[in-house]
Design a protein around this motif. Structure first.
Motif, PDB file in Angstrom:
ATOM      1  N   ALA A  72      63.898  56.961  62.071  1.00 24.92           N
ATOM      2  CA  ALA A  72      63.929  56.112  63.164  1.00 24.92           C
ATOM      3  C   ALA A  72      62.873  56.576  64.120  1.00 24.92           C
ATOM      4  CB  ALA A  72      65.165  55.819  64.020  1.00 24.92           C
ATOM      5  N   LYS A  73      61.770  55.820  64.626  1.00 23.23           N
ATOM      6  CA  LYS A  73      60.956  56.070  65.450  1.00 23.23           C
ATOM      7  C   LYS A  73      60.888  55.374  66.820  1.00 23.23           C
ATOM      8  CE  LYS A  73      57.412  58.222  62.574  1.00 23.23           C
ATOM      9  NZ  LYS A  73      58.140  58.072  61.402  1.00 23.23           N
ATOM     10  N   SER A  74      61.526  54.334  67.010  1.00 20.93           N
ATOM     11  CA  SER A  74      61.505  53.302  68.084  1.00 20.93           C
ATOM     12  C   SER A  74      62.810  52.590  67.969  1.00 20.93           C
ATOM     13  CB  SER A  74      60.623  52.172  68.161  1.00 20.93           C
ATOM     14  OG  SER A  74      59.318  52.791  68.140  1.00 20.93           O
ATOM     15  N   VAL A  75      63.312  52.268  69.415  1.00 12.89           N
ATOM     16  CA  VAL A  75      64.483  51.651  69.931  1.00 12.89           C
ATOM     17  C   VAL A  75      64.133  50.428  70.843  1.00 12.89           C
ATOM     18  CG1 VAL A  75      66.668  51.394  70.771  1.00 12.89           C
ATOM     19  CG2 VAL A  75      66.002  53.482  69.505  1.00 12.89           C
ATOM     20  N   VAL A  76      64.151  49.384  70.311  1.00 17.04           N
ATOM     21  CA  VAL A  76      63.649  48.107  71.182  1.00 17.04           C
ATOM     22  C   VAL A  76      64.973  47.406  71.979  1.00 17.04           C
ATOM     23  CG1 VAL A  76      62.767  45.804  71.145  1.00 17.04           C
ATOM     24  CG2 VAL A  76      61.694  47.573  69.406  1.00 17.04           C
ATOM     25  N   SER A  77      64.948  47.351  73.046  1.00 16.03           N
ATOM     26  CA  SER A  77      65.996  46.935  73.791  1.00 16.03           C
ATOM     27  C   SER A  77      65.534  45.624  74.310  1.00 16.03           C
ATOM     28  CB  SER A  77      66.460  47.866  74.963  1.00 16.03           C
ATOM     29  OG  SER A  77      67.066  49.068  74.481  1.00 16.03           O
ATOM     30  N   LEU A  78      66.725  44.670  74.287  1.00 14.22           N
ATOM     31  CA  LEU A  78      66.594  43.300  74.729  1.00 14.22           C
ATOM     32  C   LEU A  78      67.644  42.840  75.614  1.00 14.22           C
ATOM     33  CD1 LEU A  78      65.871  43.127  71.431  1.00 14.22           C
ATOM     34  CD2 LEU A  78      64.163  41.692  72.363  1.00 14.22           C
ATOM     35  N   THR A  79      67.330  41.860  76.582  1.00 12.44           N
ATOM     36  CA  THR A  79      68.637  41.462  77.333  1.00 12.44           C
ATOM     37  C   THR A  79      68.505  39.762  77.141  1.00 12.44           C
ATOM     38  OG1 THR A  79      67.194  41.191  79.232  1.00 12.44           O
ATOM     39  CG2 THR A  79      68.115  42.958  79.091  1.00 12.44           C
ATOM     40  N   ALA A 143      68.607  50.876  77.117  1.00  7.92           N
ATOM     41  CA  ALA A 143      68.086  49.791  77.841  1.00  7.92           C
ATOM     42  C   ALA A 143      67.269  50.571  79.143  1.00  7.92           C
ATOM     43  CB  ALA A 143      68.966  49.011  78.385  1.00  7.92           C
ATOM     44  N   GLU A 144      67.970  51.614  79.508  1.00  5.08           N
ATOM     45  CA  GLU A 144      67.434  52.185  80.891  1.00  5.08           C
ATOM     46  C   GLU A 144      66.152  53.060  80.346  1.00  5.08           C
ATOM     47  OE1 GLU A 144      69.611  54.444  84.541  1.00  5.08           O
ATOM     48  OE2 GLU A 144      69.636  55.414  82.744  1.00  5.08           O
ATOM     49  N   LYS A 145      66.170  53.633  79.291  1.00  3.97           N
ATOM     50  CA  LYS A 145      64.990  54.470  78.774  1.00  3.97           C
ATOM     51  C   LYS A 145      63.856  53.637  78.556  1.00  3.97           C
ATOM     52  CE  LYS A 145      65.651  57.811  75.803  1.00  3.97           C
ATOM     53  NZ  LYS A 145      65.270  59.176  76.809  1.00  3.97           N
ATOM     54  N   ALA A 146      64.147  52.181  78.173  1.00  6.58           N
ATOM     55  CA  ALA A 146      63.207  51.238  77.819  1.00  6.58           C
ATOM     56  C   ALA A 146      62.332  50.664  79.215  1.00  6.58           C
ATOM     57  CB  ALA A 146      63.557  50.127  76.701  1.00  6.58           C
ATOM     58  N   GLY A 147      63.015  50.855  80.352  1.00  8.33           N
ATOM     59  CA  GLY A 147      62.572  50.374  81.412  1.00  8.33           C
ATOM     60  C   GLY A 147      63.104  49.041  81.818  1.00  8.33           C
ATOM     61  N   LEU A 148      64.281  48.825  81.476  1.00 13.85           N
ATOM     62  CA  LEU A 148      64.783  47.379  81.658  1.00 13.85           C
ATOM     63  C   LEU A 148      65.666  47.291  82.892  1.00 13.85           C
ATOM     64  CD1 LEU A 148      65.699  45.926  78.120  1.00 13.85           C
ATOM     65  CD2 LEU A 148      63.245  46.049  79.164  1.00 13.85           C
ATOM     66  N   ARG A 162      67.090  40.246  87.662  1.00 11.27           N
ATOM     67  CA  ARG A 162      68.195  39.363  87.134  1.00 11.27           C
ATOM     68  C   ARG A 162      69.489  39.570  87.265  1.00 11.27           C
ATOM     69  NH1 ARG A 162      65.954  35.283  83.674  1.00 11.27           N
ATOM     70  NH2 ARG A 162      64.116  34.445  85.096  1.00 11.27           N
ATOM     71  N   GLY A 163      69.839  40.917  88.091  1.00 11.32           N
ATOM     72  CA  GLY A 163      71.250  41.395  88.096  1.00 11.32           C
ATOM     73  C   GLY A 163      71.736  41.892  86.593  1.00 11.32           C
ATOM     74  N   SER A 164      72.843  41.674  86.327  1.00  8.53           N
ATOM     75  CA  SER A 164      73.557  42.319  85.170  1.00  8.53           C
ATOM     76  C   SER A 164      74.224  41.204  84.541  1.00  8.53           C
ATOM     77  CB  SER A 164      74.539  43.259  85.688  1.00  8.53           C
ATOM     78  OG  SER A 164      75.728  42.751  86.465  1.00  8.53           O
ATOM     79  N   PHE A 165      74.163  39.965  84.542  1.00  8.03           N
ATOM     80  CA  PHE A 165      74.880  38.986  83.617  1.00  8.03           C
ATOM     81  C   PHE A 165      74.161  38.760  82.567  1.00  8.03           C
ATOM     82  CE2 PHE A 165      77.186  37.905  87.688  1.00  8.03           C
ATOM     83  CZ  PHE A 165      78.452  38.035  87.054  1.00  8.03           C
ATOM     84  N   TYR A 166      74.225  39.735  81.655  1.00 10.85           N
ATOM     85  CA  TYR A 166      73.179  39.467  80.389  1.00 10.85           C
ATOM     86  C   TYR A 166      73.827  40.226  79.227  1.00 10.85           C
ATOM     87  CZ  TYR A 166      70.796  43.306  82.639  1.00 10.85           C
ATOM     88  OH  TYR A 166      70.140  44.529  83.434  1.00 10.85           O
ATOM     89  N   PHE A 167      73.549  40.162  78.097  1.00  9.99           N
ATOM     90  CA  PHE A 167      73.928  40.934  76.790  1.00  9.99           C
ATOM     91  C   PHE A 167      72.957  41.645  76.625  1.00  9.99           C
ATOM     92  CE2 PHE A 167      76.195  36.495  75.876  1.00  9.99           C
ATOM     93  CZ  PHE A 167      77.426  37.097  76.140  1.00  9.99           C
ATOM     94  N   LEU A 168      73.109  42.673  75.995  1.00 11.19           N
ATOM     95  CA  LEU A 168      72.209  43.825  75.644  1.00 11.19           C
ATOM     96  C   LEU A 168      72.115  43.682  74.014  1.00 11.19           C
ATOM     97  CD1 LEU A 168      72.800  46.929  77.837  1.00 11.19           C
ATOM     98  CD2 LEU A 168      70.934  45.274  77.855  1.00 11.19           C
ATOM     99  N   ALA A 169      70.770  43.988  73.424  1.00  8.57           N
ATOM    100  CA  ALA A 169      70.632  43.958  72.024  1.00  8.57           C
ATOM    101  C   ALA A 169      69.647  45.180  71.622  1.00  8.57           C
ATOM    102  CB  ALA A 169      70.400  42.446  71.283  1.00  8.57           C
ATOM    103  N   GLU A 170      69.562  45.431  70.466  1.00  8.77           N
ATOM    104  CA  GLU A 170      68.751  46.686  69.990  1.00  8.77           C
ATOM    105  C   GLU A 170      68.294  46.410  68.643  1.00  8.77           C
ATOM    106  OE1 GLU A 170      71.626  47.326  72.766  1.00  8.77           O
ATOM    107  OE2 GLU A 170      71.958  47.723  70.550  1.00  8.77           O
ATOM    108  N   ASN A 251      73.305  40.647  91.779  1.00 11.89           N
ATOM    109  CA  ASN A 251      73.499  39.415  91.103  1.00 11.89           C
ATOM    110  C   ASN A 251      73.330  38.264  91.792  1.00 11.89           C
ATOM    111  OD1 ASN A 251      74.025  40.066  88.387  1.00 11.89           O
ATOM    112  ND2 ASN A 251      76.103  41.205  89.005  1.00 11.89           N
ATOM    113  N   ARG A 252      72.783  38.445  93.041  1.00 11.59           N
ATOM    114  CA  ARG A 252      72.155  37.368  93.747  1.00 11.59           C
ATOM    115  C   ARG A 252      70.965  36.782  93.255  1.00 11.59           C
ATOM    116  NH1 ARG A 252      70.673  41.591  97.000  1.00 11.59           N
ATOM    117  NH2 ARG A 252      68.793  41.744  98.008  1.00 11.59           N
ATOM    118  N   PHE A 253      70.376  37.539  92.368  1.00  8.89           N
ATOM    119  CA  PHE A 253      69.029  37.175  91.662  1.00  8.89           C
ATOM    120  C   PHE A 253      69.256  36.446  90.432  1.00  8.89           C
ATOM    121  CE2 PHE A 253      67.851  40.869  94.530  1.00  8.89           C
ATOM    122  CZ  PHE A 253      66.928  40.033  95.318  1.00  8.89           C
TER     123      PHE A 253
END
Length: 311
Positions: A72-79, A143-148, A162-170, A251-253
């Motif tokens: 593995a060389k890369s970890v892609v993080s998504l919200t 996700a933090e390492k990926a700058g999200l 966008r606050g924190s109401f989201y799912f994380l995926a990789e 989360n007001r955002f």
């Protein structure tokens, strides 16, 4: 791969992720998370995982994506956003917003597979795997390492926009992409709203969650009877809990999601406490046919309802 090609592929990946409905996409270099090793070890030693014994398994895998995907060389993080302004009845028991609609695992996994096919069209054969809360991977750290965003005091990843109401995926893959700078600023400051609001005192100083005290743990993960010591502390929550997110100023955002599959069953928002108390299995199967609430099974949900009702 030359830098220009890496940038081109990374940019096209992020654009495709946006088209599929992901709000944010970032990339980090795959590496052994040495800085997290002692933190994870202490968390387990303190028993903060409660009866979730599976957390004790695959210790090395949680720290090293290279053990999940060879070379593995890369970890892609998504919200993926699940925030909604729709609410349960005032005279109702509560379930977490993330469970209002269809089970997110299936919805997001299908989108990740489409991203994988998109990458393979350009890169040919690659080793790549997709994860949605389904593997021993420290998703918030990546996700933090990926700058999200940054990991807040409630241990959730918080994004300034966008606050924190989201799912994380990789996505973990054996291709070197262009890496994003990690998010290094903690914007929680001196705020302790999440810590102060948690009725079971599950949020500890130092960004530590005692999972064995979390309402989500009691109402979802715990298969035995809920301890009597929690009487009067679960408020009206019968599946999950949003308290530490509801009080978070960031989360007001939050913006309402646009995922049709996450729309609640029409009957759900109409249910009163009386409806919940009198809930029959046929109604449970109808309302929660494709929902994450089915994790508790009918008997588990009835246990939660009975406990909260008799607090």
């Amino acid at each position: 791969m030359n830098p220009l090609k890496k940038r081109e592929i990374t940019l096209s990946l992020k654009q495709e992720a946006k088209k599929l409905g992901f709000d944010f996409c970032g990339v980090a270099k795959s590496e052994f998370l040495k800085s997290e090793e002692s933190h994870l070890e202490n968390w387990l030693k303190n028993g903060f995982h409660g009866e979730m014994t599976y957390m004790e398994n695959h210790f090395d895998l949680r720290l090293d994506p290279g053990k999940l995907v060879e070379n593995a060389k890369s970890v892609v993080s998504l919200t993926y956003n699940y925030f909604t302004e729709k609410e349960m009845q005032a005279d109702s028991f509560q379930i977490s917003k993330y469970a209002f609609g269809e089970d997110y695992h299936h919805i997001i996994k299908e989108k990740l597979f489409r991203l994988i096919n998109f990458l393979k069209q350009d890169l040919g054969h690659i080793n790549i795997r997709a994860f949605v809360d389904s593997a021993p991977i420290l998703e918030r750290v990546w996700a933090e390492k990926a700058g999200l965003g940054w990991i807040g005091k409630n241990t959730l990843l918080i994004n300034k926009n966008r606050g924190s109401f989201y799912f994380l995926a990789e996505l973990v893959l054996d291709v070197e992409l262009e890496y994003d700078p990690p998010f290094k600023t903690d914007h929680c400051g001196t705020c302790t709203k999440c810590i102060d609001a948690c009725p079971t005192e599950a949020i500890l100083p130092g960004k530590v969650l005692d999972g064995s005290k979390c309402i989500s743990y009691f109402t979802i993960e715990l298969k035995e009877e809920i301890p009597t010591s929690m009487k009067g502390k679960l408020n009206d929550w019968i599946f999950g809990c949003d308290i530490c997110q509801d009080v978070c100023p960031w989360n007001r955002f939050s913006k309402p999601h646009r995922e049709m599959a996450f729309q609640p069953h029409p009957d759900l928002l109409e249910m009163t406490k009386k409806d919940w108390i009198e809930l029959e299995e046929t109604t449970f199967q109808k309302v929660f046919k494709k929902s994450a609430v089915k994790r508790t099974k009918f008997n588990g949900l009835k246990r939660n309802i009975d406990f909260v009702q008799n607090q």
